[in-house]
Design a protein around this motif. Structure first.
Motif, mmCIF file in Angstrom:
data_model
loop_
_atom_site.group_PDB
_atom_site.id
_atom_site.type_symbol
_atom_site.label_atom_id
_atom_site.label_comp_id
_atom_site.label_asym_id
_atom_site.label_seq_id
_atom_site.Cartn_x
_atom_site.Cartn_y
_atom_site.Cartn_z
ATOM 1 N N ALA A 1 0.834 -1.194 0.000
ATOM 2 C CA ALA A 1 0.000 0.000 0.000
ATOM 3 C C ALA A 1 0.876 1.253 0.000
ATOM 4 O O ALA A 1 2.005 1.248 0.498
ATOM 5 C CB ALA A 1 -0.892 -0.004 1.229
ATOM 6 N N SER A 2 0.309 2.339 -0.532
ATOM 7 C CA SER A 2 1.064 3.598 -0.504
ATOM 8 C C SER A 2 0.960 4.201 0.901
ATOM 9 O O SER A 2 -0.018 3.966 1.613
ATOM 10 C CB SER A 2 0.511 4.556 -1.547
ATOM 11 N N TYR A 3 1.959 4.956 1.298
ATOM 12 C CA TYR A 3 1.938 5.587 2.630
ATOM 13 C C TYR A 3 2.749 6.877 2.583
ATOM 14 O O TYR A 3 3.580 7.086 1.701
ATOM 15 C CB TYR A 3 2.504 4.633 3.690
ATOM 16 N N LEU A 4 2.461 7.714 3.593
ATOM 17 C CA LEU A 4 3.209 8.964 3.719
ATOM 18 C C LEU A 4 4.375 8.735 4.670
ATOM 19 O O LEU A 4 4.211 8.077 5.695
ATOM 20 C CB LEU A 4 2.315 10.058 4.299
ATOM 21 N N PRO B 1 11.529 2.874 13.479
ATOM 22 C CA PRO B 1 12.756 2.818 14.286
ATOM 23 C C PRO B 1 13.738 3.963 13.990
ATOM 24 O O PRO B 1 14.512 4.345 14.865
ATOM 25 C CB PRO B 1 13.371 1.478 13.902
ATOM 26 N N ASP B 2 13.692 4.483 12.771
ATOM 27 C CA ASP B 2 14.625 5.568 12.446
ATOM 28 C C ASP B 2 14.028 6.949 12.759
ATOM 29 O O ASP B 2 14.507 7.965 12.250
ATOM 30 C CB ASP B 2 15.031 5.502 10.966
ATOM 31 N N ASN B 3 12.979 6.949 13.611
ATOM 32 C CA ASN B 3 12.337 8.189 14.058
ATOM 33 C C ASN B 3 11.577 8.920 12.950
ATOM 34 O O ASN B 3 11.230 10.085 13.134
ATOM 35 C CB ASN B 3 13.347 9.147 14.705
ATOM 36 N N THR B 4 11.351 8.265 11.830
ATOM 37 C CA THR B 4 10.460 8.862 10.828
ATOM 38 C C THR B 4 9.040 8.397 11.171
ATOM 39 O O THR B 4 8.848 7.418 11.901
ATOM 40 C CB THR B 4 10.810 8.406 9.413
ATOM 41 N N LEU B 5 8.069 9.141 10.629
ATOM 42 C CA LEU B 5 6.677 8.741 10.856
ATOM 43 C C LEU B 5 6.114 8.150 9.564
ATOM 44 O O LEU B 5 6.411 8.639 8.469
ATOM 45 C CB LEU B 5 5.842 9.961 11.267
ATOM 46 N N ARG B 6 5.323 7.110 9.736
ATOM 47 C CA ARG B 6 4.675 6.490 8.575
ATOM 48 C C ARG B 6 3.175 6.587 8.770
ATOM 49 O O ARG B 6 2.641 6.192 9.816
ATOM 50 C CB ARG B 6 5.104 5.027 8.454
ATOM 51 N N ILE B 7 2.503 7.144 7.755
ATOM 52 C CA ILE B 7 1.045 7.297 7.827
ATOM 53 C C ILE B 7 0.423 6.461 6.710
ATOM 54 O O ILE B 7 0.575 6.766 5.528
ATOM 55 C CB ILE B 7 0.627 8.768 7.675
ATOM 56 N N ASP B 8 -0.245 5.357 7.091
ATOM 57 C CA ASP B 8 -0.941 4.517 6.111
ATOM 58 C C ASP B 8 -2.377 5.006 5.973
ATOM 59 O O ASP B 8 -2.973 5.475 6.939
ATOM 60 C CB ASP B 8 -0.934 3.059 6.579
ATOM 61 N N LEU C 1 8.858 15.115 3.505
ATOM 62 C CA LEU C 1 7.484 14.600 3.478
ATOM 63 C C LEU C 1 7.231 14.087 2.066
ATOM 64 O O LEU C 1 7.260 14.844 1.109
ATOM 65 C CB LEU C 1 6.492 15.716 3.833
ATOM 66 N N HIS C 2 7.038 12.811 1.960
ATOM 67 C CA HIS C 2 6.762 12.277 0.615
ATOM 68 C C HIS C 2 5.854 11.044 0.715
ATOM 69 O O HIS C 2 5.772 10.399 1.760
ATOM 70 C CB HIS C 2 8.066 11.914 -0.107
ATOM 71 N N ARG C 3 5.203 10.807 -0.402
ATOM 72 C CA ARG C 3 4.343 9.614 -0.483
ATOM 73 C C ARG C 3 5.103 8.506 -1.193
ATOM 74 O O ARG C 3 5.685 8.718 -2.257
ATOM 75 C CB ARG C 3 3.049 9.916 -1.241
ATOM 76 N N THR C 4 5.135 7.342 -0.579
ATOM 77 C CA THR C 4 5.774 6.181 -1.198
ATOM 78 C C THR C 4 4.690 5.285 -1.790
ATOM 79 O O THR C 4 3.784 4.849 -1.084
ATOM 80 C CB THR C 4 6.588 5.387 -0.150
ATOM 81 N N GLU C 5 4.785 5.048 -3.090
ATOM 82 C CA GLU C 5 3.799 4.193 -3.763
ATOM 83 C C GLU C 5 4.234 2.738 -3.655
ATOM 84 O O GLU C 5 5.405 2.420 -3.833
ATOM 85 C CB GLU C 5 3.681 4.576 -5.247
ATOM 86 N N GLY C 6 3.274 1.885 -3.354
ATOM 87 C CA GLY C 6 3.599 0.459 -3.285
ATOM 88 C C GLY C 6 3.917 -0.068 -4.674
ATOM 89 O O GLY C 6 3.289 0.307 -5.653
ATOM 90 N N ARG D 1 8.610 2.601 -5.349
ATOM 91 C CA ARG D 1 8.778 3.732 -6.226
ATOM 92 C C ARG D 1 8.316 4.972 -5.459
ATOM 93 O O ARG D 1 7.202 5.004 -4.920
ATOM 94 C CB ARG D 1 7.923 3.529 -7.477
ATOM 95 N N LYS D 2 9.201 5.943 -5.349
ATOM 96 C CA LYS D 2 8.847 7.122 -4.554
ATOM 97 C C LYS D 2 8.185 8.171 -5.442
ATOM 98 O O LYS D 2 8.559 8.385 -6.575
ATOM 99 C CB LYS D 2 10.097 7.707 -3.914
#
Lengths: 267, 325
Positions: free
Chosen positions: B223-226, B253-260, B282-287, B322-323
């Motif tokens: 799934a894509s996530y922020l 764990p690397d102190n980044t936040l992931r928003i699904d 801040l970027h969206r990662t596409e699955g 793919r970012k």
């Protein structure tokens, strides 16, 4: 097994194998009769003087020693197995509940059917065609001899079909299947083995009895006997029984070996 | 009761292990995508299940029945590697041979129906050797369908097909699954076609089942996530949890936040800026499902720059995605 047999006969029919084999026999008989007629005419004799029972013996010799009767009978099961190797037809016929035993039994049954029918067709042609042409057929009186020859020819032909089905299964490919069939049918293998056994006897005299035993029990040896036509069946009854037993023995051995090889073979 | 189960299936070819303790489970009514590289053991597995090849060790169960080596289950139809077609016979005759073999009562009618079902009804007496690849594949499927099998095994049925033919076969498979309830085990390298029909996946690598997962699980994993990096991740987590709805937020764990979830990127930025939290990324990662499967298969992946990353990279934790922003 009956389902496989029905499917195999359908394949042979639709692919033209059955018609081709029967036409070959009829064509051969017509050719042979035609040659006799030409010889009779050129010698100034009436057509009715041609003795077709003797012609039958000559034809039997050609049919068996050149191997064409066993070859034609063997063509059917070899065609079926070889085309399954070539076209991966096993996937079609064995997947979905078809048992391997049924597959093999069907090929043997097809061989038996062709081995029975083809000499019968040949005999019928030699009986009917001269009769239709108004030739002398009255000397074909000893029906029992003809039937005996037909039975033995069928039995030996059938054994060839089982051996060739085994060769086709072992070969895993089409070409080798045909090559092995032709070698068996044409008697090249038979002649080669007879030569080999003869050499063993020549170079190793104590093994003469053993070599003779091997020669006597070769399938090709029985085919040679049948090549003598009706005069063969008019001979020693013991020899006829021996021929039948050898044929049955080879058929059982080849069939059993075929089953052992085929039942777990990767297809 | 599962449609197909294998337990600790082993196959060795002249000392080379083609299958290594393979456990495969295909539930009834599923369309199971069997994925792996060339030579990974897909066809070997299918051949063993179909009874065309004996296993060196292990057990095969089909519809609850344990199969002996080289035993074929009557409720299984297959199209393995290439369709087993007799080239000198017509499509109808090919089907008749199969129908007679199976002892089908109304063979002629069944053959006509199957030809119609796969779109070959108008081929007449044309011999199969003159068929196009797509027609051969369709005839192969028709052969596999003879006898109304409950389980269909299709090995690379989409190979060599043009998009239109591939689509037709895919539609046929889905229709069979939905209308007749046929369980389908299908292998293919055309991943986007598999994605459109499979309900389950099994990934095989070097003869070993790497993973079995449902389409929903693949969806979730791909799934894509922020993804965002900021100066105060804990306060950002609390703020976003309170003010942004419709997403699942977690600290990595690397102190980044992931928003699904379906969350607006601009809205996230606005909320954090209003709280005075400085964003560094801040970027969206596409699955990327293809990359996901390729990684599991142990193959190479190509990143956006065209560079090939091998499996070692994936094992070291590189995420194949793919970012995009």
């Amino acid at each position: 097994m009956l389902n496989f047999l029905r499917a195999d006969l359908y394949r042979l029919h639709r692919s033209g194998v059955t018609a081709g084999v029967l036409l070959f026999i009829v064509g051969f008989c017509l050719f042979f009769i035609g040659v006799n007629i030409v010889i009779a005419i050129s010698a100034g004799e009436p057509i009715s003087a041609v003795d077709f029972p003797n012609a039958l013996d000559v034809t039997a010799e050609i049919a068996f020693l050149s191997g064409f009767l066993p070859l034609l009978a063997s063509y059917a099961p070899t065609y079926l197995v070889a085309s399954d190797w070539k076209a991966s037809g096993f996937k079609t016929v064995l997947v979905g509940g078809g048992a391997r035993s049924g597959y093999l039994a069907s090929k043997i049954a097809v061989g038996a059917l062709f081995a029975l029918v083809l000499p019968g067709v040949m005999l019928a042609c030699f009986g009917l065609i001269p009769w239709m042409l108004g030739m002398r057929v009255e000397s074909v009186t000893n029906i029992s001899q003809l039937l005996m020859w037909w039975s033995l020819a069928s039995l030996v032909g059938f054994t060839y079909t089982v051996v060739c089905a085994l060769c086709a299964i072992l070969s895993r490919g089409e070409t080798l299947a045909w090559v092995s069939t032709m070698f068996v049918g044409l008697g090249i293998v038979g002649n080669g083995f007879m030569l080999l056994f003869g050499m063993v006897a020549a170079f190793l005299p104590p093994a003469t009895d053993l070599a003779q035993f091997a020669i006597d029990n070769m399938l090709y040896r029985q085919a040679m006997g049948l090549g003598n036509g009706t005069s063969f069946v008019a001979g020693d009854a013991g020899a006829l029984v021996h021929t039948a037993l050898v044929a049955v023995g080879w058929a059982i051995a080849a069939g059993a070996l075929g089953w052992i090889v085929f039942r777990r073979k990767t297809l | 009761m599962n449609a197909i189960e294998t337990h600790a299936l082993e196959k060795t070819f002249r000392g080379k292990r083609a299958l290594r303790s393979l456990n495969l489970t295909v539930g009834r009514g599923e369309i199971y995508g069997f994925i792996g590289k060339n030579g990974s053991g897909k066809s070997t597995t299918m051949k063993i299940v179909a009874g065309l090849m004996p296993a060196t060790a292990g057990e095969v169960n089909v519809l609850g029945a344990s199969l002996a080596p080289c035993e074929a289950h009557p409720a299984v139809g297959t199209l393995i590697e290439s369709p087993g077609i007799y080239p000198g016979l017509s499509a109808y005759d090919n089907l008749m041979v199969k129908a007679l073999t199976l002892g089908i009562v109304d063979a002629k009618k069944t053959c006509q129906e199957l030809l119609h079902a796969v779109g070959l009804a108008d081929t007449g007496r044309q011999k199969a050797k003159r068929f196009s690849m797509g027609m051969k594949q369709r005839l192969g499927i028709a052969l596999a369908l003879m006898g109304n099998p409950s389980v269909l095994m299709l090995d690379e049925p989409l190979n060599g097909l043009d998009p239109d033919a591939a689509r037709a076969i895919r539609t046929l498979i889905v229709r069979l699954n939905r209308e007749r309830g046929v369980t389908v085990l299908i292998s293919s390298h055309v991943l986007d076609q598999l994605e459109r029909m499979c309900t389950c996946y099994g990934i095989i690598r070097d003869g070993h089942m790497v993973r079995e997962l449902t389409a929903a699980a693949v969806e979730e994993e791909c799934a894509s996530y922020l993804s965002l990096s900021c100066t105060e991740p804990e306060r950002a987590l609390a703020t976003l949890t309170e003010r942004v709805r419709g997403g699942c937020i977690q600290m990595m764990p690397d102190n980044t936040l992931r928003i699904d979830g379906d969350v607006d990127t601009a809205r996230v930025g606005e909320v954090l800026m209003s709280e005075g939290i400085a964003l560094s990324d801040l970027h969206r990662t596409e699955g990327d499902r293809e990359a996901f499967f390729v990684k599991l298969m142990g193959g190479h992946d190509v990143d956006d720059s065209g560079a090939i990353r091998d499996n070692a990279a994936s094992r070291s934790g590189v995420r194949f995605s793919r970012k995009g922003r």
